[in-house]
Design a protein around this motif. Structure first.
Motif, mmCIF file in Angstrom:
data_model
loop_
_atom_site.group_PDB
_atom_site.id
_atom_site.type_symbol
_atom_site.label_atom_id
_atom_site.label_comp_id
_atom_site.label_asym_id
_atom_site.label_seq_id
_atom_site.Cartn_x
_atom_site.Cartn_y
_atom_site.Cartn_z
ATOM 1 N N THR A 24 18.102 -2.056 -61.652
ATOM 2 C CA THR A 24 19.284 -1.647 -62.399
ATOM 3 C C THR A 24 20.554 -1.455 -61.576
ATOM 4 O O THR A 24 21.622 -1.332 -62.143
ATOM 5 N N TYR A 25 20.510 -1.376 -60.279
ATOM 6 C CA TYR A 25 21.732 -1.127 -59.520
ATOM 7 C C TYR A 25 22.581 -2.386 -59.413
ATOM 8 O O TYR A 25 22.106 -3.441 -59.018
ATOM 9 N N ASP A 26 23.820 -2.264 -59.795
ATOM 10 C CA ASP A 26 24.752 -3.374 -59.646
ATOM 11 C C ASP A 26 26.091 -2.805 -59.227
ATOM 12 O O ASP A 26 26.670 -1.992 -59.932
ATOM 13 N N ARG A 27 26.581 -3.225 -58.095
ATOM 14 C CA ARG A 27 27.829 -2.695 -57.547
ATOM 15 C C ARG A 27 29.011 -2.949 -58.486
ATOM 16 O O ARG A 27 29.863 -2.089 -58.653
ATOM 17 N N ARG A 28 29.069 -4.127 -59.109
ATOM 18 C CA ARG A 28 30.189 -4.408 -60.011
ATOM 19 C C ARG A 28 30.187 -3.457 -61.201
ATOM 20 O O ARG A 28 31.215 -2.912 -61.574
ATOM 21 N N ALA A 29 29.028 -3.282 -61.802
ATOM 22 C CA ALA A 29 28.935 -2.369 -62.944
ATOM 23 C C ALA A 29 29.320 -0.963 -62.511
ATOM 24 O O ALA A 29 30.040 -0.260 -63.228
ATOM 25 N N ASP A 30 28.875 -0.557 -61.338
ATOM 26 C CA ASP A 30 29.192 0.777 -60.850
ATOM 27 C C ASP A 30 30.685 0.961 -60.624
ATOM 28 O O ASP A 30 31.231 2.023 -60.905
ATOM 29 N N VAL A 31 31.352 -0.062 -60.108
ATOM 30 C CA VAL A 31 32.794 0.061 -59.872
ATOM 31 C C VAL A 31 33.543 0.169 -61.189
ATOM 32 O O VAL A 31 34.458 0.987 -61.322
ATOM 33 N N PHE A 32 33.151 -0.613 -62.194
ATOM 34 C CA PHE A 32 33.815 -0.494 -63.496
ATOM 35 C C PHE A 32 33.561 0.879 -64.109
ATOM 36 O O PHE A 32 34.456 1.465 -64.711
ATOM 37 N N ALA A 33 32.355 1.394 -63.953
ATOM 38 C CA ALA A 33 32.059 2.743 -64.460
ATOM 39 C C ALA A 33 32.903 3.774 -63.706
ATOM 40 O O ALA A 33 33.449 4.706 -64.307
ATOM 41 N N TYR A 34 33.043 3.596 -62.406
ATOM 42 C CA TYR A 34 33.869 4.492 -61.598
ATOM 43 C C TYR A 34 35.322 4.435 -62.078
ATOM 44 O O TYR A 34 35.981 5.455 -62.212
ATOM 45 N N TRP A 35 35.813 3.219 -62.344
ATOM 46 C CA TRP A 35 37.190 3.066 -62.817
ATOM 47 C C TRP A 35 37.365 3.664 -64.208
ATOM 48 O O TRP A 35 38.455 4.095 -64.572
ATOM 49 N N ALA A 36 36.313 3.667 -65.018
ATOM 50 C CA ALA A 36 36.410 4.206 -66.379
ATOM 51 C C ALA A 36 36.551 5.725 -66.381
ATOM 52 O O ALA A 36 37.127 6.286 -67.314
ATOM 53 N N GLU A 37 36.035 6.386 -65.357
ATOM 54 C CA GLU A 37 36.034 7.853 -65.350
ATOM 55 C C GLU A 37 37.416 8.470 -65.530
ATOM 56 O O GLU A 37 37.594 9.331 -66.389
ATOM 57 N N PRO A 38 38.437 8.067 -64.751
ATOM 58 C CA PRO A 38 39.750 8.702 -64.972
ATOM 59 C C PRO A 38 40.430 8.257 -66.270
ATOM 60 O O PRO A 38 41.394 8.868 -66.709
ATOM 61 N N LEU A 39 39.915 7.191 -66.881
ATOM 62 C CA LEU A 39 40.497 6.670 -68.115
ATOM 63 C C LEU A 39 39.805 7.207 -69.369
ATOM 64 O O LEU A 39 40.224 6.924 -70.484
ATOM 65 N N ALA A 40 38.726 7.964 -69.168
ATOM 66 C CA ALA A 40 37.928 8.465 -70.300
ATOM 67 C C ALA A 40 38.775 9.335 -71.223
ATOM 68 O O ALA A 40 39.645 10.078 -70.766
ATOM 69 N N PRO A 41 38.506 9.240 -72.532
ATOM 70 C CA PRO A 41 39.246 10.067 -73.501
ATOM 71 C C PRO A 41 39.124 11.547 -73.157
ATOM 72 O O PRO A 41 38.022 12.041 -72.903
ATOM 73 N N GLY A 42 40.267 12.212 -73.121
ATOM 74 C CA GLY A 42 40.282 13.633 -72.811
ATOM 75 C C GLY A 42 39.892 13.946 -71.376
ATOM 76 O O GLY A 42 39.622 15.094 -71.046
ATOM 77 N N GLY A 43 39.825 12.913 -70.519
ATOM 78 C CA GLY A 43 39.448 13.124 -69.125
ATOM 79 C C GLY A 43 37.988 13.510 -68.951
ATOM 80 O O GLY A 43 37.584 13.996 -67.898
ATOM 81 N N ASP A 44 37.178 13.307 -69.993
ATOM 82 C CA ASP A 44 35.755 13.674 -69.949
ATOM 83 C C ASP A 44 34.946 12.546 -69.317
ATOM 84 O O ASP A 44 34.451 11.653 -69.997
ATOM 85 N N PHE A 45 34.780 12.612 -68.004
ATOM 86 C CA PHE A 45 34.063 11.564 -67.287
ATOM 87 C C PHE A 45 32.582 11.519 -67.636
ATOM 88 O O PHE A 45 31.906 10.528 -67.374
ATOM 89 N N MET A 46 32.078 12.574 -68.281
ATOM 90 C CA MET A 46 30.664 12.599 -68.671
ATOM 91 C C MET A 46 30.379 11.585 -69.774
ATOM 92 O O MET A 46 29.230 11.202 -69.990
ATOM 93 N N LEU A 47 31.399 11.120 -70.471
ATOM 94 C CA LEU A 47 31.217 10.115 -71.524
ATOM 95 C C LEU A 47 30.844 8.744 -70.957
ATOM 96 O O LEU A 47 30.228 7.937 -71.639
#
Length: 145
Positions: free
Chosen positions: A61-84
């Motif tokens: 399951t580990y994929d660096r590309r997927a992880d980077v997009f998930a990392y980039w999504a964190e500050p963009l999450a609605p309400g700043g809720d990175f847990m989403l």
């Protein structure tokens, strides 16, 4: 060729290599690309994860590309809720893999590769857009330091 000349050549080669190492960076520390939306980051993470799961033995399951997009999504999450992010990426990955009902990631690797190619072709435009957002993956990342 003298020993001194050969030694200078090796020193020059080593110095040029050290210059490359100094320039290498880790995309995980980069800010999200300008214009990237939360939904786009989550969908890219899900798509890259689904493609990776189909391309790796036993669905590793580990994929660096997927992880980077998930990392980039964190500050963009609605309400700043990175847990989403984690749940949203998981749902996105599941949606992409739903194309193959009854999928077992323990199938023969050759069969999984066929499915991976089918998924890639079915979402060719999305794969291309995601890859265009992450040019940093073409750079060799040096571990350490």
């Amino acid at each position: 060729m003298s020993r001194k000349t050969r030694g200078m050549e090796w020193a020059t080669l080593a110095a040029s290599f050290m210059g490359l190492v100094g320039c290498a960076h880790d995309p995980m520390t980069d800010p999200p690309p300008k214009g990237l939306s939360y939904l786009q980051a989550v969908e890219c993470a899900g798509l890259m994860s689904a493609l990776h799961k189909l391309g790796e033995p036993e669905g590793w399951t580990y994929d660096r590309r997927a992880d980077v997009f998930a990392y980039w999504a964190e500050p963009l999450a609605p309400g700043g809720d990175f847990m989403l992010v984690s749940g949203a990426v998981g749902e996105s990955t599941t949606r992409f893999l739903a194309r193959f009902p009854g999928l077992s990631l323990l199938e023969d690797a050759a069969e999984l590769k066929k499915k991976q190619e089918e998924l890639r072709l079915a979402h060719m435009d999305a794969v291309y857009r995601c890859e265009q957002l992450s040019p940093a993956f073409d750079i060799v990342v040096v571990a350490g330091g």
